[in-house]
Scaffold this motif. Structure first.
Motif, PDB file in Angstrom:
ATOM      1  N   LEU A 158       0.822  -1.203   0.000  1.00  0.00           N
ATOM      2  CA  LEU A 158       0.000   0.000   0.000  1.00  0.00           C
ATOM      3  C   LEU A 158       0.856   1.253   0.000  1.00  0.00           C
ATOM      4  CD1 LEU A 158      -2.598  -1.173   2.638  1.00  0.00           C
ATOM      5  CD2 LEU A 158      -3.195  -0.481   0.317  1.00  0.00           C
ATOM      6  N   ASP A 159       1.936   1.206   0.769  1.00  0.00           N
ATOM      7  CA  ASP A 159       2.881   2.312   0.905  1.00  0.00           C
ATOM      8  C   ASP A 159       4.143   1.742   1.539  1.00  0.00           C
ATOM      9  OD1 ASP A 159       2.185   2.013   3.644  1.00  0.00           O
ATOM     10  OD2 ASP A 159       0.649   3.569   3.472  1.00  0.00           O
ATOM     11  N   ARG A 160       4.962   2.597   2.146  1.00  0.00           N
ATOM     12  CA  ARG A 160       6.238   2.122   2.700  1.00  0.00           C
ATOM     13  C   ARG A 160       6.053   1.074   3.792  1.00  0.00           C
ATOM     14  NH1 ARG A 160       9.912   3.098   6.707  1.00  0.00           N
ATOM     15  NH2 ARG A 160       8.498   4.531   7.788  1.00  0.00           N
TER      16      ARG A 160
ATOM     17  N   THR B  27       3.044  -1.141  -5.315  1.00  0.00           N
ATOM     18  CA  THR B  27       1.968  -0.252  -4.883  1.00  0.00           C
ATOM     19  C   THR B  27       1.073   0.165  -6.045  1.00  0.00           C
ATOM     20  OG1 THR B  27       3.411   0.586  -3.138  1.00  0.00           O
ATOM     21  CG2 THR B  27       1.496   1.923  -3.701  1.00  0.00           C
ATOM     22  N   SER B  28       1.624   0.203  -7.233  1.00  0.00           N
ATOM     23  CA  SER B  28       0.876   0.680  -8.396  1.00  0.00           C
ATOM     24  C   SER B  28      -0.347  -0.169  -8.726  1.00  0.00           C
ATOM     25  CB  SER B  28       1.796   0.743  -9.616  1.00  0.00           C
ATOM     26  OG  SER B  28       2.363  -0.531  -9.885  1.00  0.00           O
ATOM     27  N   VAL B  29      -0.427  -1.398  -8.195  1.00  0.00           N
ATOM     28  CA  VAL B  29      -1.581  -2.244  -8.510  1.00  0.00           C
ATOM     29  C   VAL B  29      -2.803  -1.893  -7.662  1.00  0.00           C
ATOM     30  CG1 VAL B  29      -0.023  -4.120  -9.160  1.00  0.00           C
ATOM     31  CG2 VAL B  29      -1.080  -4.126  -6.883  1.00  0.00           C
ATOM     32  N   ILE B  30      -2.613  -1.116  -6.585  1.00  0.00           N
ATOM     33  CA  ILE B  30      -3.742  -0.747  -5.726  1.00  0.00           C
ATOM     34  C   ILE B  30      -4.519   0.391  -6.387  1.00  0.00           C
ATOM     35  CG2 ILE B  30      -4.433   0.131  -3.473  1.00  0.00           C
ATOM     36  CD1 ILE B  30      -3.312  -2.643  -3.281  1.00  0.00           C
TER      37      ILE B  30
ATOM     38  N   VAL C  18      -8.218  -3.913  -3.856  1.00  0.00           N
ATOM     39  CA  VAL C  18      -9.220  -2.939  -3.450  1.00  0.00           C
ATOM     40  C   VAL C  18      -8.517  -1.653  -3.026  1.00  0.00           C
ATOM     41  CG1 VAL C  18     -11.159  -2.521  -1.866  1.00  0.00           C
ATOM     42  CG2 VAL C  18     -10.683  -4.842  -2.680  1.00  0.00           C
ATOM     43  N   SER C  19      -9.171  -0.531  -3.235  1.00  0.00           N
ATOM     44  CA  SER C  19      -8.595   0.738  -2.795  1.00  0.00           C
ATOM     45  C   SER C  19      -8.359   0.722  -1.288  1.00  0.00           C
ATOM     46  CB  SER C  19      -9.515   1.897  -3.194  1.00  0.00           C
ATOM     47  OG  SER C  19     -10.853   1.648  -2.808  1.00  0.00           O
ATOM     48  N   ASP C  20      -7.456   1.556  -0.826  1.00  0.00           N
ATOM     49  CA  ASP C  20      -6.973   1.569   0.558  1.00  0.00           C
ATOM     50  C   ASP C  20      -8.125   1.789   1.549  1.00  0.00           C
ATOM     51  OD1 ASP C  20      -5.603   1.873   2.927  1.00  0.00           O
ATOM     52  OD2 ASP C  20      -4.172   3.338   2.144  1.00  0.00           O
TER      53      ASP C  20
END
Length: 255
Positions: free
Chosen positions: A54-56, A147-150, A242-244
């Protein structure tokens, strides 16, 4: 009374989902489908799952769900595994099938990010099941995708009252061409089994290119004040992710 309500909601979840099927299905945890209890151990010994960053620090795991098990997520760093803190979790219907979406924090108490993730399920109340039912099940080692797949959820813009019983929910156009856009709607729902109104969350598929929809408010005089609030937010689904969930900011309105 709350425990009684929870028990009834759990037992009638399938009927509630069927009731909502024309407009969307409920996403409360109680509506998660369980795997067939009679499955052979060889068929239930693994958890189907995918993961992405999702992120770092955050990761999303989208997996199958068998409600007989309690689940945890671990990360492997240098051959050692450690448990990861769950930040958000929900049931999401992806391409017509229910999946459990779990988001974890990989940074808490650690200097390194894990190279792989794994989901483990432990059978709850094993005394109620035949010994052939696996007590522990695992996913494969999951190497997180980028992360780009989210996908990004379209931003909500307003909930406007059209009349005493109707609101128009509006959001910005979806970016990155998601496979699904989901309107999440939390509102009072009447349970005939216990004769009470209680908050319930529904997932309603909307056209990918849509930017608004009209929704009816529940205004029954018997709805208790604590359950009257309606809330709306948007999710996006793409390639099974799915989105965050952490970024969701519901817009609310009082009937």
């Amino acid at each position: 009374m709350p425990s009684r309500i929870a028990a009834v909601i759990a037992t009638c979840a399938l009927s509630l989902g069927a009731l909502a099927s024309n407009a969307g299905a409920a996403t409360a945890a109680s509506s998660s489908p369980a795997g067939p209890v009679g499955d052979a151990p060889s068929l239930r010994s693994a958890i189907t799952a995918r993961a992405a960053a999702l992120d770092r620090c955050g990761y999303q795991i989208v997996r199958s769900h068998d409600s007989r098990y309690a689940y945890s997520v671990s990360g492997a760093v240098g051959g050692a595994a450690r448990g990861l803190k769950i930040q958000a979790e929900d049931d999401v219907r992806v391409s017509g099938a229910w999946r459990k979406v779990t988001q974890v924090d990989a940074c808490a108490g650690a200097d390194q990010r894990p190279t792989t993730l794994r989901v483990t399920g432990k059978l709850e109340n094993p005394e109620h099941y035949d010994p052939s039912v696996p007590r522990t099940i695992h996913s494969d080692a999951l190497k997180p995708a980028a992360t780009s797949v989210i996908p990004k959820a379209p931003a909500m813009t307003s909930v406007d009252r059209l009349d005493a019983d109707t609101v128009r929910v509006t959001w910005k156009p979806a970016a990155d061409h998601p496979d699904q856009v989901l309107l999440m709607e939390r509102k009072p729902f009447y349970s005939s089994e216990i004769g009470l109104w209680h908050p319930y969350t529904f997932q309603r598929d909307v056209p990918v290119r849509a930017t608004s929809t009209d929704r009816k408010l529940e205004r029954d005089s018997d709805i208790p004040p604590a359950a009257r609030t309606h809330a709306y937010w948007i999710r996006a689904v793409k390639d099974g992710f799915v989105s965050d969930l952490r970024a969701e900011k519901p817009l609310t309105i009082e009937p």
